[in-house]
Motif scaffolding. Structure first.
Motif, PDB file in Angstrom:
ATOM      1  N   ALA A   9       0.826  -1.205   0.000  1.00  0.00           N
ATOM      2  CA  ALA A   9       0.000   0.000   0.000  1.00  0.00           C
ATOM      3  C   ALA A   9       0.862   1.257   0.000  1.00  0.00           C
ATOM      4  O   ALA A   9       0.570   2.228  -0.715  1.00  0.00           O
ATOM      5  N   PHE A  10       1.932   1.240   0.784  1.00  0.00           N
ATOM      6  CA  PHE A  10       2.822   2.403   0.810  1.00  0.00           C
ATOM      7  C   PHE A  10       3.570   2.534  -0.514  1.00  0.00           C
ATOM      8  O   PHE A  10       3.796   3.648  -0.990  1.00  0.00           O
ATOM      9  N   GLY A  11       3.969   1.412  -1.095  1.00  0.00           N
ATOM     10  CA  GLY A  11       4.634   1.467  -2.395  1.00  0.00           C
ATOM     11  C   GLY A  11       3.743   2.092  -3.442  1.00  0.00           C
ATOM     12  O   GLY A  11       4.200   2.902  -4.267  1.00  0.00           O
ATOM     13  N   LEU A  12       2.453   1.722  -3.426  1.00  0.00           N
ATOM     14  CA  LEU A  12       1.507   2.307  -4.378  1.00  0.00           C
ATOM     15  C   LEU A  12       1.364   3.804  -4.155  1.00  0.00           C
ATOM     16  O   LEU A  12       1.407   4.595  -5.104  1.00  0.00           O
ATOM     17  N   ALA A  13       1.216   4.198  -2.905  1.00  0.00           N
ATOM     18  CA  ALA A  13       1.068   5.623  -2.597  1.00  0.00           C
ATOM     19  C   ALA A  13       2.286   6.423  -3.045  1.00  0.00           C
ATOM     20  O   ALA A  13       2.157   7.517  -3.616  1.00  0.00           O
ATOM     21  N   LEU A  14       3.464   5.880  -2.815  1.00  0.00           N
ATOM     22  CA  LEU A  14       4.688   6.580  -3.194  1.00  0.00           C
ATOM     23  C   LEU A  14       4.820   6.687  -4.716  1.00  0.00           C
ATOM     24  O   LEU A  14       5.224   7.736  -5.241  1.00  0.00           O
ATOM     25  N   ARG A  15       4.478   5.625  -5.419  1.00  0.00           N
ATOM     26  CA  ARG A  15       4.561   5.663  -6.888  1.00  0.00           C
ATOM     27  C   ARG A  15       3.590   6.686  -7.464  1.00  0.00           C
ATOM     28  O   ARG A  15       3.944   7.460  -8.363  1.00  0.00           O
ATOM     29  N   LEU A  16       2.364   6.676  -6.952  1.00  0.00           N
ATOM     30  CA  LEU A  16       1.375   7.625  -7.470  1.00  0.00           C
ATOM     31  C   LEU A  16       1.743   9.067  -7.111  1.00  0.00           C
ATOM     32  O   LEU A  16       1.538   9.986  -7.907  1.00  0.00           O
ATOM     33  N   ALA A  17       2.294   9.254  -5.918  1.00  0.00           N
ATOM     34  CA  ALA A  17       2.702  10.597  -5.513  1.00  0.00           C
ATOM     35  C   ALA A  17       3.810  11.116  -6.420  1.00  0.00           C
ATOM     36  O   ALA A  17       3.802  12.285  -6.839  1.00  0.00           O
ATOM     37  N   GLU A  18       4.761  10.251  -6.748  1.00  0.00           N
ATOM     38  CA  GLU A  18       5.853  10.666  -7.631  1.00  0.00           C
ATOM     39  C   GLU A  18       5.337  10.967  -9.027  1.00  0.00           C
ATOM     40  O   GLU A  18       5.773  11.929  -9.673  1.00  0.00           O
ATOM     41  N   ARG A  19       4.378  10.169  -9.501  1.00  0.00           N
ATOM     42  CA  ARG A  19       3.805  10.428 -10.819  1.00  0.00           C
ATOM     43  C   ARG A  19       3.040  11.755 -10.815  1.00  0.00           C
ATOM     44  O   ARG A  19       3.121  12.533 -11.771  1.00  0.00           O
ATOM     45  N   ALA A  20       2.309  12.022  -9.738  1.00  0.00           N
ATOM     46  CA  ALA A  20       1.573  13.280  -9.644  1.00  0.00           C
ATOM     47  C   ALA A  20       2.528  14.466  -9.599  1.00  0.00           C
ATOM     48  O   ALA A  20       2.274  15.512 -10.202  1.00  0.00           O
ATOM     49  N   ARG A  21       3.651  14.304  -8.889  1.00  0.00           N
ATOM     50  CA  ARG A  21       4.621  15.402  -8.819  1.00  0.00           C
ATOM     51  C   ARG A  21       5.243  15.668 -10.182  1.00  0.00           C
ATOM     52  O   ARG A  21       5.483  16.829 -10.550  1.00  0.00           O
ATOM     53  N   SER A  22       5.523  14.613 -10.943  1.00  0.00           N
ATOM     54  CA  SER A  22       6.152  14.794 -12.251  1.00  0.00           C
ATOM     55  C   SER A  22       5.198  15.445 -13.251  1.00  0.00           C
ATOM     56  O   SER A  22       5.627  16.221 -14.108  1.00  0.00           O
ATOM     57  N   THR A  23       3.900  15.147 -13.122  1.00  0.00           N
ATOM     58  CA  THR A  23       2.916  15.736 -14.050  1.00  0.00           C
ATOM     59  C   THR A  23       2.269  16.991 -13.477  1.00  0.00           C
ATOM     60  O   THR A  23       1.606  17.728 -14.213  1.00  0.00           O
ATOM     61  N   ARG A  24       2.472  17.214 -12.155  1.00  0.00           N
ATOM     62  CA  ARG A  24       1.861  18.341 -11.448  1.00  0.00           C
ATOM     63  C   ARG A  24       0.345  18.326 -11.565  1.00  0.00           C
ATOM     64  O   ARG A  24      -0.303  19.369 -11.605  1.00  0.00           O
ATOM     65  N   GLN A  25      -0.219  17.126 -11.617  1.00  0.00           N
ATOM     66  CA  GLN A  25      -1.661  16.948 -11.723  1.00  0.00           C
ATOM     67  C   GLN A  25      -2.118  15.865 -10.750  1.00  0.00           C
ATOM     68  O   GLN A  25      -1.380  14.930 -10.455  1.00  0.00           O
ATOM     69  N   PRO A  26      -3.352  15.984 -10.239  1.00  0.00           N
ATOM     70  CA  PRO A  26      -3.881  14.904  -9.388  1.00  0.00           C
ATOM     71  C   PRO A  26      -4.084  13.635 -10.196  1.00  0.00           C
ATOM     72  O   PRO A  26      -4.258  13.674 -11.412  1.00  0.00           O
ATOM     73  N   ILE A  27      -4.060  12.505  -9.533  1.00  0.00           N
ATOM     74  CA  ILE A  27      -4.206  11.210 -10.194  1.00  0.00           C
ATOM     75  C   ILE A  27      -5.382  10.473  -9.563  1.00  0.00           C
ATOM     76  O   ILE A  27      -5.494  10.384  -8.332  1.00  0.00           O
ATOM     77  N   PHE A  28      -6.244   9.921 -10.406  1.00  0.00           N
ATOM     78  CA  PHE A  28      -7.394   9.157  -9.934  1.00  0.00           C
ATOM     79  C   PHE A  28      -7.446   7.833 -10.676  1.00  0.00           C
ATOM     80  O   PHE A  28      -7.380   7.797 -11.903  1.00  0.00           O
ATOM     81  N   PHE A  29      -7.542   6.741  -9.928  1.00  0.00           N
ATOM     82  CA  PHE A  29      -7.784   5.427 -10.507  1.00  0.00           C
ATOM     83  C   PHE A  29      -9.201   5.010 -10.142  1.00  0.00           C
ATOM     84  O   PHE A  29      -9.593   5.054  -8.976  1.00  0.00           O
ATOM     85  N   GLN A  30      -9.951   4.581 -11.144  1.00  0.00           N
ATOM     86  CA  GLN A  30     -11.345   4.226 -10.909  1.00  0.00           C
ATOM     87  C   GLN A  30     -11.607   2.741 -11.116  1.00  0.00           C
ATOM     88  O   GLN A  30     -12.752   2.311 -11.120  1.00  0.00           O
ATOM     89  N   GLU A  31     -10.573   1.974 -11.334  1.00  0.00           N
ATOM     90  CA  GLU A  31     -10.743   0.529 -11.483  1.00  0.00           C
ATOM     91  C   GLU A  31      -9.548  -0.154 -10.855  1.00  0.00           C
ATOM     92  O   GLU A  31      -8.628   0.517 -10.363  1.00  0.00           O
ATOM     93  N   GLN A  32      -9.569  -1.481 -10.845  1.00  0.00           N
ATOM     94  CA  GLN A  32      -8.514  -2.232 -10.169  1.00  0.00           C
ATOM     95  C   GLN A  32      -7.138  -1.792 -10.662  1.00  0.00           C
ATOM     96  O   GLN A  32      -6.880  -1.734 -11.861  1.00  0.00           O
ATOM     97  N   VAL A  33      -6.269  -1.438  -9.709  1.00  0.00           N
ATOM     98  CA  VAL A  33      -4.928  -0.986 -10.068  1.00  0.00           C
ATOM     99  C   VAL A  33      -3.950  -2.114  -9.808  1.00  0.00           C
ATOM    100  O   VAL A  33      -4.297  -3.166  -9.289  1.00  0.00           O
ATOM    101  N   SER A  34      -2.705  -1.869 -10.156  1.00  0.00           N
ATOM    102  CA  SER A  34      -1.676  -2.895 -10.042  1.00  0.00           C
ATOM    103  C   SER A  34      -1.609  -3.461  -8.624  1.00  0.00           C
ATOM    104  O   SER A  34      -1.529  -2.730  -7.652  1.00  0.00           O
ATOM    105  N   GLY A  35      -1.670  -4.773  -8.525  1.00  0.00           N
ATOM    106  CA  GLY A  35      -1.604  -5.430  -7.225  1.00  0.00           C
ATOM    107  C   GLY A  35      -2.944  -5.619  -6.575  1.00  0.00           C
ATOM    108  O   GLY A  35      -3.072  -6.322  -5.583  1.00  0.00           O
ATOM    109  N   GLY A  36      -4.008  -4.993  -7.117  1.00  0.00           N
ATOM    110  CA  GLY A  36      -5.339  -5.167  -6.574  1.00  0.00           C
ATOM    111  C   GLY A  36      -5.506  -4.632  -5.161  1.00  0.00           C
ATOM    112  O   GLY A  36      -6.341  -5.138  -4.402  1.00  0.00           O
ATOM    113  N   LEU A  37      -4.738  -3.602  -4.789  1.00  0.00           N
ATOM    114  CA  LEU A  37      -4.805  -3.100  -3.427  1.00  0.00           C
ATOM    115  C   LEU A  37      -6.089  -2.330  -3.165  1.00  0.00           C
ATOM    116  O   LEU A  37      -6.781  -2.561  -2.179  1.00  0.00           O
ATOM    117  N   PHE A  38      -6.403  -1.403  -4.046  1.00  0.00           N
ATOM    118  CA  PHE A  38      -7.606  -0.595  -3.906  1.00  0.00           C
ATOM    119  C   PHE A  38      -8.278  -0.475  -5.274  1.00  0.00           C
ATOM    120  O   PHE A  38      -7.636  -0.036  -6.240  1.00  0.00           O
TER     121      PHE A  38
END
Length: 218
Positions: A64-93
């Motif tokens: 769960a922390f790995g997912l949060a860190l990856r998404l946070a880094e992606r959001a920082r690189s694009t400077r945009q919020p990120i939303f996943f609305q379906e099963q994401v990698s690993g099926g965590l959320f």
């Protein structure tokens, strides 16, 4: 969710340390948004520092922390919020969201939310979620500035005390030096009858200087 925004605003105005503030704000956001997990990450140079979390597990190496860190880094690189609305990698959320905490054009951190239901985050809610992230960012910035202010005040007080110790002690030592020289001259001239009184005064000045120094140190 509007009530959540209001509750977050109220929480950020409470007098708390940064850790307590982030935990309170995160709990308010998780409960108000009806999600199962969340974390607040603060930017630490090129990396991230997890400062508050809930429902993510107790081990920072958990997926769960790995997912949060990856998404946070992606959001920082694009400077945009990120939303996943379906099963994401690993099926965590089934649904996940990351919003940047930005103030004065600087990325201070990121807010991660994870939901157990797919499609939990609606496009119409993005602006409201951005408002919550902005409120958290403002609270983080204020806490950081308050900490800097306290550190500056401590340094100024230390400088004042050091000057006070230096000036007072320097004057006392100068006086003691002159008195010692006087007593040495009196002894050399054989004026022994005046020595006890002079030495008593010398001891008194030394004792007072010692007490003053101890009070300043305390």
């Amino acid at each position: 969710q509007m009530a959540t925004l209001y509750a977050v605003d109220q929480a950020t105005q409470e007098r708390r340390g940064l850790e307590g503030l982030l935990s309170r704000v995160l709990d308010t956001t998780i409960d108000g948004w009806g999600v199962q997990a969340g974390a607040i990450l603060l930017a630490a140079g090129e990396s991230w520092d997890v400062r508050a979390h809930r429902g993510m597990g107790h081990d920072l190496a958990a997926p769960a922390f790995g997912l949060a860190l990856r998404l946070a880094e992606r959001a920082r690189s694009t400077r945009q919020p990120i939303f996943f609305q379906e099963q994401v990698s690993g099926g965590l959320f089934p649904s996940a969201a990351v919003l940047l905490l930005q103030a004065e054009g600087e990325t201070l951190g990121a807010l991660f939310l994870g939901a157990a239901q797919p499609g939990w985050f609606k496009p119409a809610q993005i602006e409201l979620m951005k408002a919550i992230a902005s409120q958290i960012a403002l609270a983080v910035r204020n806490a950081q500035l308050y900490s800097q202010l306290r550190q500056t005040a401590v340094l100024e007080e230390r400088y004042r005390l050091s000057r006070e110790m230096h000036d007072g002690l320097a004057q006392t030592l100068g006086y003691l030096g002159m008195q010692a020289e006087r007593i040495e001259g009196m002894a050399g001239r054989g004026e022994t009858d005046r020595l006890p009184a002079e030495l008593k005064e010398l001891r008194q000045v030394i004792a007072e200087a010692y007490l003053d120094l101890r009070e300043t140190i305390d």
